[in-house]
Motif scaffolding. Structure first.
Motif, PDB file in Angstrom:
ATOM      1  N   THR A   1       0.857  -1.175   0.000  1.00 29.77           N
ATOM      2  CA  THR A   1       0.000   0.000   0.000  1.00 29.77           C
ATOM      3  C   THR A   1       0.896   1.228   0.000  1.00 29.77           C
ATOM      4  O   THR A   1       2.127   1.126  -0.038  1.00 29.77           O
ATOM      5  CB  THR A   1      -0.959   0.000   1.207  1.00 29.77           C
ATOM      6  OG1 THR A   1      -1.925   1.067   1.048  1.00 29.77           O
ATOM      7  CG2 THR A   1      -0.213   0.185   2.514  1.00 29.77           C
ATOM      8  N   ASN A   2       0.296   2.413   0.024  1.00 30.27           N
ATOM      9  CA  ASN A   2       1.068   3.651   0.122  1.00 30.27           C
ATOM     10  C   ASN A   2       1.357   3.979   1.579  1.00 30.27           C
ATOM     11  O   ASN A   2       0.536   3.707   2.461  1.00 30.27           O
ATOM     12  CB  ASN A   2       0.306   4.821  -0.496  1.00 30.27           C
ATOM     13  CG  ASN A   2       0.234   4.749  -2.006  1.00 30.27           C
ATOM     14  OD1 ASN A   2      -0.804   5.019  -2.591  1.00 30.27           O
ATOM     15  ND2 ASN A   2       1.327   4.407  -2.662  1.00 30.27           N
TER      16      ASN A   2
ATOM     17  N   HIS B   1       1.354   6.911   2.825  1.00 31.54           N
ATOM     18  CA  HIS B   1       0.421   7.927   3.330  1.00 31.54           C
ATOM     19  C   HIS B   1      -0.944   7.337   3.687  1.00 31.54           C
ATOM     20  O   HIS B   1      -1.716   7.966   4.410  1.00 31.54           O
ATOM     21  CB  HIS B   1       0.275   9.071   2.313  1.00 31.54           C
ATOM     22  CG  HIS B   1      -0.550   8.742   1.108  1.00 31.54           C
ATOM     23  ND1 HIS B   1      -0.008   8.383  -0.096  1.00 31.54           N
ATOM     24  CD2 HIS B   1      -1.895   8.731   0.917  1.00 31.54           C
ATOM     25  CE1 HIS B   1      -0.964   8.177  -0.979  1.00 31.54           C
ATOM     26  NE2 HIS B   1      -2.132   8.375  -0.390  1.00 31.54           N
TER      27      HIS B   1
ATOM     28  N   ASP C   1       6.883   6.584  -0.667  1.00 31.98           N
ATOM     29  CA  ASP C   1       5.452   6.454  -0.393  1.00 31.98           C
ATOM     30  C   ASP C   1       4.983   5.004  -0.513  1.00 31.98           C
ATOM     31  O   ASP C   1       3.929   4.721  -1.093  1.00 31.98           O
ATOM     32  CB  ASP C   1       4.636   7.350  -1.313  1.00 31.98           C
ATOM     33  CG  ASP C   1       3.197   7.532  -0.817  1.00 31.98           C
ATOM     34  OD1 ASP C   1       2.969   7.357   0.399  1.00 31.98           O
ATOM     35  OD2 ASP C   1       2.314   7.826  -1.638  1.00 31.98           O
ATOM     36  N   LEU C   2       5.753   4.079   0.060  1.00 29.10           N
ATOM     37  CA  LEU C   2       5.392   2.668   0.022  1.00 29.10           C
ATOM     38  C   LEU C   2       5.381   2.093   1.438  1.00 29.10           C
ATOM     39  O   LEU C   2       6.134   2.534   2.306  1.00 29.10           O
ATOM     40  CB  LEU C   2       6.378   1.877  -0.840  1.00 29.10           C
ATOM     41  CG  LEU C   2       6.312   2.132  -2.344  1.00 29.10           C
ATOM     42  CD1 LEU C   2       7.517   1.514  -3.051  1.00 29.10           C
ATOM     43  CD2 LEU C   2       5.016   1.590  -2.943  1.00 29.10           C
TER      44      LEU C   2
ATOM     45  N   GLN D   1       9.608  11.976  -7.789  1.00 30.31           N
ATOM     46  CA  GLN D   1       9.147  10.602  -7.931  1.00 30.31           C
ATOM     47  C   GLN D   1       8.957  10.255  -9.404  1.00 30.31           C
ATOM     48  O   GLN D   1       8.352  11.032 -10.155  1.00 30.31           O
ATOM     49  CB  GLN D   1       7.810  10.442  -7.197  1.00 30.31           C
ATOM     50  CG  GLN D   1       7.284   9.032  -7.146  1.00 30.31           C
ATOM     51  CD  GLN D   1       7.856   8.246  -5.988  1.00 30.31           C
ATOM     52  OE1 GLN D   1       9.022   7.862  -6.015  1.00 30.31           O
ATOM     53  NE2 GLN D   1       7.052   8.015  -4.970  1.00 30.31           N
TER      54      GLN D   1
ATOM     55  N   SER E   1      -5.645   5.177  -3.492  1.00 30.90           N
ATOM     56  CA  SER E   1      -4.225   5.105  -3.154  1.00 30.90           C
ATOM     57  C   SER E   1      -3.868   3.727  -2.605  1.00 30.90           C
ATOM     58  O   SER E   1      -4.527   3.216  -1.705  1.00 30.90           O
ATOM     59  CB  SER E   1      -3.873   6.173  -2.121  1.00 30.90           C
ATOM     60  OG  SER E   1      -3.973   7.459  -2.664  1.00 30.90           O
ATOM     61  N   GLY E   2      -2.801   3.161  -3.138  1.00 34.52           N
ATOM     62  CA  GLY E   2      -2.355   1.845  -2.703  1.00 34.52           C
ATOM     63  C   GLY E   2      -2.952   0.711  -3.508  1.00 34.52           C
ATOM     64  O   GLY E   2      -2.565  -0.444  -3.323  1.00 34.52           O
TER      65      GLY E   2
ATOM     66  N   SER F   1      -1.086   5.922  -6.712  1.00 37.00           N
ATOM     67  CA  SER F   1      -0.540   6.701  -5.611  1.00 37.00           C
ATOM     68  C   SER F   1      -1.162   8.076  -5.441  1.00 37.00           C
ATOM     69  O   SER F   1      -1.416   8.508  -4.330  1.00 37.00           O
ATOM     70  CB  SER F   1       0.986   6.852  -5.795  1.00 37.00           C
ATOM     71  OG  SER F   1       1.557   7.592  -4.763  1.00 37.00           O
TER      72      SER F   1
ATOM     73  N   ILE G   1       3.068   4.284  -8.930  1.00 41.09           N
ATOM     74  CA  ILE G   1       4.476   3.953  -8.738  1.00 41.09           C
ATOM     75  C   ILE G   1       4.781   2.693  -9.543  1.00 41.09           C
ATOM     76  O   ILE G   1       4.119   1.665  -9.349  1.00 41.09           O
ATOM     77  CB  ILE G   1       4.782   3.717  -7.251  1.00 41.09           C
ATOM     78  CG1 ILE G   1       4.426   4.957  -6.423  1.00 41.09           C
ATOM     79  CG2 ILE G   1       6.245   3.331  -7.051  1.00 41.09           C
ATOM     80  CD1 ILE G   1       4.446   4.717  -4.934  1.00 41.09           C
TER      81      ILE G   1
END
Length: 471
Positions: free
Chosen positions: A165-166, A168, A198-199, A266, A280-281, A296, A311
């Protein structure tokens, strides 16, 4: 003769009436489709008409049909369709792929990946404080002050399942749950997270989990390729959107602590598939049902649509493997708080006072009491416009002799024009334990020194968001 003439007149009147009807209907008005029949044909009887006129017409039709078939076959062969003998014609896309085939591939890919995509519930301490003591998280509704995102099951091992997932999505979480496509909720543990990329990796027990996503190759995707985004947008779990790859390698600046200052760049896949809060994720997959990216972020400005980012899985996997092995990402640590020289110069000329703040985590302006730049005003030599100002030196940088007010312009003889450039050089080109040559100005004089890089301490995430720090 009168009788013959009478019949001829009546035939002529009948003929005019028939022709008038066809013209009134407005279908055809040329001789080929006319209802007129020659007088000779009528007088000689129907047998001669069939054996002569119709036979001739039939031969012409057969010859025309044969010629048309040869022309069509020749054109089909020249267009590369010779290998499709015996197959029914379908509307074609690039590469000979039909619309029907593409639709079926989307359905098949979605069916393959959906069971491996989960919803992620982030319960913060504030949410837990507001939760009634007798109300359990798995009671149905998502409690107030919690947030939701998505995740992808990418590995099963030793009775555990691991979810991408992310960072954040699970940042500041006091409690995390993963919700399977079946609706079953599982308590999740954060194995590790990295805010720079962001992982994050979550761990759950693998009971009732059968599907694991198949990893693809994001390096092989092409601009214009059709892709599918699967996730949990706006709380609508197990949602699917379709789009294309707009740009397979887009470089975008990122502000890790959302203060308006860009801390990192990024590399992402730009897509036009709908991405909304909660996506997200989630999974970005190709039409083979293989994971090529982790959704993301998106551009959310007024009037902007169809610009989302993922990503690349090729970039993510080394980070995920290190998170699984160590629970963190080890990076070289220099130990300085910084301010871009350009920002300082702009503030000095009143061009942009708002951009002249400190890069410290708490956002406070430096003062003489905290030993930062206010205590040692930098002296900028003539002709020097690019570099970073040291607001405070700690750890390795302090041990090497850097002090507040120094202006760093080079690392290992490589020009450094910003905090972002400094951080990228440290993270991408230097390793823990290596020596770093620093070229700097102090009170207008140029000098160099060496800093021995150390591993970034965990607590520094809260203490520093300067040059190589992250938040």
């Amino acid at each position: 003769m009168r009788g013959a003439k009478g019949r001829s007149d009546r035939d002529l009147q009948w003929r005019f009436r028939l022709e008038g009807r066809c013209k009134t209907m407005g279908l055809f008005d040329d001789d080929f489709y006319s209802t007129r029949v020659s007088k000779r044909s009528k007088e000689t009887g129907g047998s001669r008409f069939r054996s002569s006129g119709q036979g001739s017409t039939l031969r012409v039709a057969l010859i025309s049909s044969a010629a048309s078939a040869v022309i069509v076959a020749l054109l089909f062969t020249l267009m590369g369709g010779g290998g499709a003998t015996g197959r029914s014609a379908k509307p074609a896309l690039t590469g000979g792929q039909s619309l029907v085939e593409t639709s079926e591939r989307i359905i098949s890919a979605a069916e393959k990946v959906r069971p491996a995509v989960v919803s992620v519930i982030n319960m913060t301490n504030a949410a837990l404080d507001l939760q009634d003591s007798d109300k359990e998280l798995d009671g149905g509704e998502i409690p107030y002050a919690s947030s939701m995102g998505s995740g992808v099951i990418f590995q099963k091992k030793g009775g555990k399942a691991y979810i991408i997932t992310n960072a954040h999505v699970v940042q500041d979480a006091a409690r995390v749950q993963a919700v399977l496509v079946s609706g079953k909720k599982k308590e999740a543990k954060i194995v590790g997270m990295d805010v720079v990329t962001d992982l994050a990796v979550l761990e759950v027990d693998d009971k009732d989990i059968e599907a694991v996503v198949e990893l693809g190759d994001s390096e092989k995707i092409r601009d214009g390729e059709m892709v599918i985004a699967i996730g949990n947008p706006l709380g609508f779990g197990d949602s699917l959107t379709q789009g294309i790859v707009s740009n397979k390698k887009r470089i975008i600046p990122v502000s890790m602590n959302q203060d308006g200052n860009y801390d990192w760049e990024q590399e992402v896949i730009q897509i036009d598939a709908a991405i909304n809060a909660g996506n997200s994720g989630g999974a970005l997959v190709d039409l083979n049902g293989k994971l090529i990216g982790i959704n993301s972020m998106k551009v959310a400005d007024m009037g902007v649509e169809g610009i989302g980012f993922a990503i690349p899985i090729d970039n993510a996997m080394p980070i995920l493997k290190e998170l699984l092995a160590k629970g963190k990402i080890s990076r070289a640590y220099m130990g300085i708080f910084t301010l871009d020289l350009q920002t300082y110069l702009e503030a000095q000329t009143d061009v942009s006072d708002d951009d002249a703040g400190s890069s410290e985590e708490d956002g406070k302006e430096p003062s003489a009491d905290d030993g930062s730049a206010a205590a040692a005003e930098p002296v900028v030599p003539d002709g020097v416009y690019d570099g970073v100002i040291v607001l405070e030196a700690v750890g390795p940088a302090m041990d090497a002799g850097l002090v507040a007010g120094d202006i760093i312009v080079q690392l290992d003889d490589k020009p450094i024009d910003s905090t972002l450039a400094l951080r990228k050089y440290l993270y991408n080109d230097k390793k823990i334990g290596e020596s770093l040559k620093v070229t700097y100005y102090r009170k207008g004089d140029k000098a160099t020194l060496n800093v021995k890089l150390q591993e970034k301490p965990q607590q520094s995430d809260d203490e520093e968001t300067g040059a190589e720090g992250e938040k």
